[in-house]
Design a protein around this motif. Structure first.
Motif, short mmCIF file in Angstrom:
data_model
loop_
_atom_site.label_atom_id
_atom_site.label_comp_id
_atom_site.label_asym_id
_atom_site.label_seq_id
_atom_site.Cartn_x
_atom_site.Cartn_y
_atom_site.Cartn_z
N ALA A 45 39.74 -61.33 -81.14
CA ALA A 45 39.56 -62.78 -81.17
C ALA A 45 38.40 -63.21 -80.28
O ALA A 45 37.87 -64.32 -80.43
CB ALA A 45 40.85 -63.47 -80.73
N LEU A 46 37.98 -62.35 -79.35
CA LEU A 46 36.86 -62.65 -78.45
C LEU A 46 35.54 -62.07 -78.95
O LEU A 46 34.50 -62.28 -78.32
CB LEU A 46 37.16 -62.07 -77.05
N LEU A 47 35.57 -61.36 -80.08
CA LEU A 47 34.37 -60.67 -80.56
C LEU A 47 33.22 -61.63 -80.84
O LEU A 47 32.08 -61.40 -80.43
CB LEU A 47 34.72 -59.86 -81.82
N ALA A 48 33.51 -62.73 -81.55
CA ALA A 48 32.45 -63.68 -81.89
C ALA A 48 31.89 -64.34 -80.65
O ALA A 48 30.67 -64.48 -80.49
CB ALA A 48 32.98 -64.72 -82.87
N LEU A 49 32.76 -64.77 -79.73
CA LEU A 49 32.32 -65.45 -78.50
C LEU A 49 31.39 -64.56 -77.69
O LEU A 49 30.31 -64.99 -77.26
CB LEU A 49 33.54 -65.83 -77.66
N LEU A 50 31.78 -63.31 -77.48
CA LEU A 50 30.97 -62.41 -76.66
C LEU A 50 29.68 -62.00 -77.38
O LEU A 50 28.65 -61.78 -76.73
CB LEU A 50 31.79 -61.16 -76.29
N THR A 51 29.74 -61.91 -78.71
CA THR A 51 28.52 -61.60 -79.46
C THR A 51 27.49 -62.71 -79.30
O THR A 51 26.30 -62.46 -79.11
CB THR A 51 28.84 -61.38 -80.95
N GLN A 89 20.17 -61.37 -71.52
CA GLN A 89 19.50 -62.27 -70.60
C GLN A 89 20.45 -62.78 -69.51
O GLN A 89 21.48 -63.39 -69.81
CB GLN A 89 18.92 -63.46 -71.36
N GLY A 90 20.11 -62.51 -68.26
CA GLY A 90 20.84 -63.08 -67.14
C GLY A 90 22.25 -62.54 -66.99
O GLY A 90 22.70 -61.63 -67.70
N ALA A 91 22.98 -63.12 -66.06
CA ALA A 91 24.34 -62.67 -65.75
C ALA A 91 25.29 -62.90 -66.93
O ALA A 91 26.13 -62.05 -67.22
CB ALA A 91 24.86 -63.40 -64.52
N ILE A 92 25.12 -64.03 -67.61
CA ILE A 92 26.00 -64.32 -68.74
C ILE A 92 25.78 -63.33 -69.87
O ILE A 92 26.74 -62.81 -70.46
CB ILE A 92 25.78 -65.77 -69.24
N GLY A 93 24.52 -63.04 -70.17
CA GLY A 93 24.21 -62.11 -71.24
C GLY A 93 24.76 -60.71 -70.97
O GLY A 93 25.36 -60.08 -71.85
N TRP A 94 24.57 -60.23 -69.74
CA TRP A 94 25.07 -58.90 -69.40
C TRP A 94 26.59 -58.88 -69.31
O TRP A 94 27.24 -57.90 -69.71
CB TRP A 94 24.46 -58.42 -68.09
N ALA A 95 27.19 -59.96 -68.82
CA ALA A 95 28.65 -60.03 -68.75
C ALA A 95 29.26 -59.99 -70.15
O ALA A 95 30.27 -59.31 -70.38
CB ALA A 95 29.07 -61.29 -68.01
N ALA A 96 28.64 -60.72 -71.08
CA ALA A 96 29.13 -60.73 -72.46
C ALA A 96 28.99 -59.35 -73.10
O ALA A 96 29.90 -58.87 -73.79
CB ALA A 96 28.37 -61.78 -73.28
N THR A 97 27.86 -58.70 -72.86
CA THR A 97 27.61 -57.38 -73.45
C THR A 97 28.57 -56.33 -72.89
O THR A 97 29.15 -55.54 -73.63
CB THR A 97 26.16 -56.96 -73.20
N ILE A 98 28.72 -56.33 -71.58
CA ILE A 98 29.66 -55.39 -70.95
C ILE A 98 31.09 -55.70 -71.39
O ILE A 98 31.89 -54.79 -71.65
CB ILE A 98 29.54 -55.46 -69.42
N GLY A 99 31.40 -57.00 -71.52
CA GLY A 99 32.72 -57.38 -72.00
C GLY A 99 32.99 -56.86 -73.41
O GLY A 99 34.10 -56.44 -73.72
N LEU A 100 31.97 -56.88 -74.25
CA LEU A 100 32.11 -56.33 -75.60
C LEU A 100 32.44 -54.84 -75.54
O LEU A 100 33.35 -54.35 -76.22
CB LEU A 100 30.82 -56.53 -76.40
#
Length: 288
Positions: free
Chosen positions: A18-24, A205-216
């Protein structure tokens, strides 16, 4: 492990997806193949560490090479298509179309030995695809744009890939959950050279981008595959299959709550149609 506990573990995958789209969306503008490479490197490496820590490395030698090829193609194809779709079309709409895979799994299962399709399977298919059509046409409103058609098409291919992979996996025999780590690492190994050959490198890009990618890599493109494997092999697979129909609705709700997608009657009705159609098909399955 009890059947109830295995089912609960498998349901964790539904919540993670359910978080796949958000983190992508958060990982933008990282191109699809590079995102594939990073996420599956994370997920596969952690999976291999877990396999080694639990003494499961020896099991990997007994898995047929055809199983490794099949699993790698399934994971690579699905996520390359999914990430590409969300780069080319609005996340909520593309995500809902991609989440036709639970319904397609029910329909394709009728092709398996001992299975049959009933009237509600076909009615469910019509209702769910009506939801997909509503997304693409925008309900006839001004929001429709042909520029998004490539993304919608990739999302549909995404749904076909995962449903086909899920159904065909029943025909190739069981494999230990540890083999999922190999699927992930092989997918990463294929994604890295393809990225450098066909894409322009653009890191998160930035902390948000890396956090989302690592979260994925940790969740929807990592842990989810391992817990899902445990659930479908040791838990109540019918209950897990039905629960996966909640994923598109949860995913859309997350996008709306985070402000990425705007709430609208079109989006809400499409979510209801797709989820309702899938549940209608599931009811027919329980009646078999």
């Amino acid at each position: 492990m009890t059947r109830i506990r295995a089912t609960a573990i498998g349901f964790v995958a539904v919540l993670l997806w359910a978080l796949l789209a958000l983190l992508t969306v958060g990982s933008s503008p990282t191109p699809p193949l590079l995102l594939n490479a990073i996420c599956f490197t994370i997920g596969g490496t952690l999976g291999l560490i877990w396999t080694a820590a639990t003494g499961g490395l020896g099991q990997l030698r007994g898995v047929r090479w055809q199983v490794y090829v099949f699993g790698t193609l399934g994971l690579f194809g699905y996520h390359a298509l999914y990430f590409s779709a969300l780069r080319l079309a609005p996340a909520a709409e593309a995500g809902l179309i991609a989440y036709l895979w639970p319904l397609l799994i029910v329909l394709f299962s009728g092709l398996l030995p001992g299975e049959q399709l009933r009237r509600d399977h076909f009615l469910g298919a019509l209702v769910a695809f009506a939801g997909a059509a509503l997304i693409i046409t925008g309900g006839g409103g001004p929001g429709f744009s042909t520029a998004y058609l490539p993304g919608y098409g990739l999302a549909l291919l995404c749904a076909l890939t995962w449903s086909g992979y899920s159904v065909l996996s029943r025909r190739i025999g069981d494999a230990p959950t540890s083999s999922v780590a190999v699927f992930c690492l092989a997918t990463a190994a294929a994604s890295w050279p393809l990225h450098f050959a066909f894409e322009i490198t653009s890191w998160p890009q930035g902390a948000i981008g890396w956090a989302a990618t690592i979260g994925l890599g940790l969740g929807p493109v990592g842990l989810a595959f391992f817990v899902w494997d445990i659930g479908v092999k040791r838990g109540d697979i019918q209950l897990l299959g039905t629960s996966s129909y909640a994923a598109p609705l949860l995913s859309t709700l997350v996008l709306v709550l985070t402000g990425i997608a705007a709430p609208s009657w079109t989006l809400g009705l499409a979510a209801i149609l797709i989820t309702g159609g899938a549940l209608l098909a599931a009811r027919a399955s329980f009646a078999n």
